[in-house]
Design a protein around this motif. Structure first.
Motif, short mmCIF file in Angstrom:
data_model
loop_
_atom_site.label_atom_id
_atom_site.label_comp_id
_atom_site.label_asym_id
_atom_site.label_seq_id
_atom_site.Cartn_x
_atom_site.Cartn_y
_atom_site.Cartn_z
N ASN A 334 0.79 -1.35 -0.24
CA ASN A 334 -0.39 0.33 -0.04
C ASN A 334 1.01 0.98 0.48
O ASN A 334 0.50 2.25 -0.61
CB ASN A 334 -1.07 0.10 1.40
CG ASN A 334 -2.41 -1.05 1.58
OD1 ASN A 334 -2.36 -1.22 -0.03
ND2 ASN A 334 -2.63 -1.75 2.64
N GLU A 362 -2.54 -11.14 -2.26
CA GLU A 362 -3.82 -10.29 -2.18
C GLU A 362 -4.21 -9.14 -2.46
O GLU A 362 -5.38 -8.15 -3.00
CB GLU A 362 -5.23 -10.55 -0.89
CG GLU A 362 -5.84 -10.48 -0.95
CD GLU A 362 -7.32 -11.13 -0.25
OE1 GLU A 362 -8.90 -10.42 0.40
OE2 GLU A 362 -7.04 -11.70 0.44
N VAL A 363 -3.60 -8.21 -1.37
CA VAL A 363 -2.65 -6.45 -1.82
C VAL A 363 -2.83 -6.57 -3.46
O VAL A 363 -2.79 -5.45 -4.35
CB VAL A 363 -2.77 -6.36 -0.47
CG1 VAL A 363 -2.49 -4.66 -0.69
CG2 VAL A 363 -3.38 -6.57 0.29
N ARG A 366 -3.83 -6.44 -7.11
CA ARG A 366 -4.87 -5.77 -7.55
C ARG A 366 -3.79 -5.02 -8.22
O ARG A 366 -4.86 -3.93 -9.10
CB ARG A 366 -5.68 -5.23 -6.52
CG ARG A 366 -6.02 -5.55 -5.41
CD ARG A 366 -6.61 -4.95 -3.88
NE ARG A 366 -7.20 -5.59 -3.31
CZ ARG A 366 -7.15 -4.91 -1.52
NH1 ARG A 366 -6.54 -3.48 -1.15
NH2 ARG A 366 -7.55 -5.75 -0.64
N ASP A 367 -2.83 -4.19 -8.37
CA ASP A 367 -2.04 -3.44 -9.76
C ASP A 367 -1.44 -4.22 -9.72
O ASP A 367 -0.61 -3.70 -11.17
CB ASP A 367 -1.29 -2.13 -9.39
CG ASP A 367 -3.02 -1.80 -8.52
OD1 ASP A 367 -3.51 -0.92 -8.92
OD2 ASP A 367 -2.07 -1.79 -6.61
#
Length: 389
Positions: A334, A362-363, A366-367
């Motif tokens: 993040n 999982e995070v 996303r990108d």
């Protein structure tokens, strides 16, 4: 390997063509080299034609005999006493006319096949060294950028393991922490007998709790301790806990272990969960769905490292695009990934993105569409994954 049979064939042909020349005479003088020399392939002694024949010099009571032998064994032996004492000494060697006297003779018998074996082994060893050097050179070309929180990169197990494997490692701290709610943590743990267990999902949570409580003797006795990952396990064990769940790998898997354990308790009581202000919901949601009472308390706050952007830009300026980027927590994704995306460099080109575990994946996914996840959150798994790239 093709060179081995070639060497063996060469050795056989060479052995057949080569003839060792030895002095063959008797003399009363130690240093007399004799006037007569014979090649072993023409000597009347049949066994001297064998590959591996040696020249010998033998002294028995002052008489020196020089000849060739198919199998030469050195001797240095005296028998008897006084004037009846008889001494025998023999030296062996394997080069032309090497048995002129004891001073020039070799003390070791070297057979041709031993030489050949030595040559073969030398070639194998050299080839292995070349391959290892080539592999290490290829890895040194791979720049690995780590976003990992640690107190010291010099002592960090992951950094050391990657460097030892030959990778060019650059590590950046992605975040900073501030401990909080120490009084509340202290109050809860002072009544540890009213709870069944405590859950730590990060090393930082353990450190925050240890700042709030000084005496852990009763706490470690009253509470069952669950952890995720080896670093968290080590920190909790340093407080005196006998931990469980370290090998679970992620919060969801840990929740399954906790639910199974909790359902077997005769008198189940709530669990304490010190956590960050930024956390994943998978663990608490799974426990609540299974009716496991959980007391959450924010023990530390997380924010981007004050020099994160500066350090990322400095890395790109000095070291160009990394071959591999590794993220060690969801918060590191993040905080650091937006800075990478904003950079003027083509960070996607030929760059592999690696995650330490499922929660981080999982995070990250996303990108980043193609994310590689380590099989376990330990240095060995990360090194094995990078070697497979």
């Amino acid at each position: 390997m093709k060179f081995v049979p070639c060497l063996v064939v060469f050795s056989c042909v060479f052995a057949y063509a080569y003839a060792l020349t030895c002095y063959d005479c008797s003399s009363l003088t130690r240093g007399d080299a004799c006037e007569t020399s014979i090649p072993t392939n023409s000597t009347p002694t049949e066994e001297c034609t064998d590959v591996g024949a040696s020249c010998s010099t033998t002294s028995v009571s002052g008489v020196y005999t020089r000849t060739c032998e198919a199998s030469c064994e050195e001797q240095d032996l005296c028998v008897g006493i006084s004037i009846l004492r008889v001494c025998t000494k023999k030296t062996c060697c394997s080069t032309d006319r090497c048995n002129a006297d004891f001073d020039s003779a070799s003390s070791v018998v070297v057979s041709f096949f031993v030489v050949v074996v030595g040559l073969v082994l030398s070639v194998v060893i050299v080839q292995r060294v070349i391959l290892n050097a080539r592999y290490r050179a290829e890895n040194l070309a791979k720049k690995v950028l780590l976003f990992k929180q640690t107190s010291s990169f010099d002592d960090d197990n992951h950094v050391r393991a990657l460097k030892s494997a030959g990778f060019d490692v650059h590590a950046i701290l992605p975040q900073e922490f501030r401990f909080c709610n120490g009084e509340m943590i202290r109050s809860l743990l002072s009544a540890s007998e009213e709870y069944s267990g405590i859950i730590f999902t990060s090393q930082r949570a353990v450190e925050a709790a240890s700042e709030a409580v000084r005496d852990w003797s009763l706490v470690t006795k009253n509470l069952k301790c669950f952890v995720v990952g080896p670093a968290t396990e080590k920190a909790a064990r340093n407080l005196g806990f006998d931990t469980s769940g370290s090998d679970s790998g992620n919060a969801k898997a840990l929740a399954t272990q906790i639910i199974s354990w909790f359902s077997s308790l005769p008198r189940p009581r709530p669990l304490i969960f010190p956590c960050a202000d930024i956390r994943r919901d998978s663990l608490p949601d799974s426990l609540k769905a299974a009716n496991v009472p959980l007391i959450e308390i924010v023990s530390y706050e997380t924010k981007p490292h004050s020099q994160l952007k500066e350090n990322v830009e400095a890395f790109y300026k000095n070291d160009a695009t990394p071959d591999v980027v590794i993220f060690y927590s969801p918060s590191s994704v993040n905080f650091a990934l937006p800075i990478l995306k904003e950079s003027e460099f083509n960070w996607r080109a030929a760059t592999k993105f690696v995650s330490i575990g499922p929660s981080t994946t999982e995070v990250l996914i996303r990108d980043v569409p193609d994310v590689l996840t380590a099989s376990a959150p330990n240095p060995e798994a990360v090194v094995d994954l990078l070697k497979s790239l």
